[in-house]
Design an enzyme around this catalytic site. Structure first.
Site, PDB file in Angstrom:
ATOM      1  N   GLY A  21       0.721  -1.164   0.235  1.00 58.60           N
ATOM      2  CA  GLY A  21      -0.031  -0.024   0.095  1.00 58.60           C
ATOM      3  C   GLY A  21       0.870   1.127  -0.008  1.00 58.60           C
ATOM      4  N   LYS A  22       2.080   1.219  -0.493  1.00 60.43           N
ATOM      5  CA  LYS A  22       2.913   2.441  -0.391  1.00 60.43           C
ATOM      6  C   LYS A  22       2.268   3.557  -1.344  1.00 60.43           C
ATOM      7  CE  LYS A  22       6.943   1.179  -1.678  1.00 60.43           C
ATOM      8  NZ  LYS A  22       6.218  -0.485  -1.962  1.00 60.43           N
TER       9      LYS A  22
ATOM     10  N   VAL B 134      -0.762   4.094  -2.339  1.00 54.07           N
ATOM     11  CA  VAL B 134      -2.214   4.580  -1.967  1.00 54.07           C
ATOM     12  C   VAL B 134      -1.986   5.372  -0.611  1.00 54.07           C
ATOM     13  CG1 VAL B 134      -4.371   4.004  -0.910  1.00 54.07           C
ATOM     14  CG2 VAL B 134      -3.502   2.807  -2.790  1.00 54.07           C
TER      15      VAL B 134
ATOM     16  N   LYS C  23       8.891   9.347  -7.898  1.00 55.49           N
ATOM     17  CA  LYS C  23       9.211   7.702  -8.360  1.00 55.49           C
ATOM     18  C   LYS C  23      10.719   7.632  -8.852  1.00 55.49           C
ATOM     19  CE  LYS C  23       7.703   3.444  -7.637  1.00 55.49           C
ATOM     20  NZ  LYS C  23       7.163   2.989  -6.357  1.00 55.49           N
TER      21      LYS C  23
ATOM     22  N   GLU D 107       8.670   8.318  -3.403  1.00 54.95           N
ATOM     23  CA  GLU D 107       8.144   6.861  -3.131  1.00 54.95           C
ATOM     24  C   GLU D 107       9.195   5.725  -3.648  1.00 54.95           C
ATOM     25  OE1 GLU D 107       4.873   3.750  -4.397  1.00 54.95           O
ATOM     26  OE2 GLU D 107       4.489   5.689  -4.759  1.00 54.95           O
TER      27      GLU D 107
ATOM     28  N   GLY E 278       9.300  -1.291  -3.479  1.00 55.33           N
ATOM     29  CA  GLY E 278       9.568  -2.295  -2.401  1.00 55.33           C
ATOM     30  C   GLY E 278      10.022  -1.931  -1.094  1.00 55.33           C
TER      31      GLY E 278
ATOM     32  N   GLY F 288      -0.804   0.166   5.599  1.00 57.29           N
ATOM     33  CA  GLY F 288      -1.052   0.380   4.267  1.00 57.29           C
ATOM     34  C   GLY F 288      -2.379  -0.231   3.828  1.00 57.29           C
TER      35      GLY F 288
END
Length: 229
Positions: free
Chosen positions: A14-15, A17, A35, A108, A111, A169
């Site tokens: 859930g990173k 979100v 990202k 973000e 993993g 998450g």
């Protein structure tokens, strides 16, 4: 806080979100989501940064530094694609530039914290160190999360990095005993406060509903109105 690094205790927890929820809760500020390495998507497919912008709203700038087609760790995916890997200094430079143009930059990771960006062993932790930025840890709700959260927090402390807190998450609508107990135990495992719990399936909400509800999932440190634990 101008730059916040978002990592997880693993993958698919859930990173993205959670990152979108933070961006939505900070809707009165200009936000960029960065990202560093998007893996597992073909050119033209919307990635995690684009998903954050879709859910959180038009005040979000989405930036992706590199994309590799196979769903692997960034270092492996870059090597197999014959493409240059992302280096921590590139992440730091991009985040610092975005910070001159935005109130908040959310970086973000892919993993977990120590997933390799390149074959020299560089990780998201190295980018966070270069930035001097706090790290938000996204954790799973259920059994086993205390161990992975403690390991991630220990890795942060060993590198002199600040763990801002933990967010669950994907919290089930009907959590089992382990998930309920973990809400109290996660701050102990992390040595940092629990700063939120995002409901399972939140990413499937209509963006307008997501933006209205996001603040209720997060503590004030992340722009929300949920009491910190």
């Amino acid at each position: 806080m101008t730059v916040l690094v978002v990592t997880g205790t693993g993958t698919e927890i859930g990173k993205t979100v959670v990152t979108a929820a933070v961006a939505a809760a900070c809707r009165d500020r200009s936000v960029a989501v960065l990202k560093p390495a998007q893996t597992g998507l073909a050119p033209g497919e919307p990635g995690d940064a684009a998903e954050v912008a879709r859910l959180a709203g038009g005040h979000v700038t989405a930036v992706e530094l590199a994309r590799f087609p196979e769903p692997l760790a960034p270092a492996t995916a870059a090597r197999r694609a014959g493409l240059p890997p992302v280096r921590p200094y590139e992440v730091a430079e991009a985040a610092e530039k975005l910070a001159t143009e935005h109130d908040l930059v959310l970086v973000e990771g892919a993993g977990g914290l120590l997933v390799r960006f390149d074959d020299d062993g560089a990780t998201l932790a190295d980018a966070a160190r270069l930035l001097g930025a706090p790290v938000l840890v996204v954790a799973a709700a259920g059994l086993g999360t205390l161990n992975t959260t403690a390991l991630t927090s220990e890795a942060l402390r060993a590198r002199g990095l600040e763990c801002l807190g933990v967010v669950v998450g994907s919290m089930p609508a009907e959590p089992d005993l382990a998930a309920r107990c973990n809400l109290a135990d996660l701050p102990v495992a992390a040595g940092a406060p629990l700063l939120g719990a995002v409901p399972a399936g939140a990413g499937a909400l209509a963006p307008a509903d997501f933006r209205v509800l996001a603040g209720s999932w997060l503590a004030a440190e992340l722009g929300g109105n949920r009491p910190a634990d």
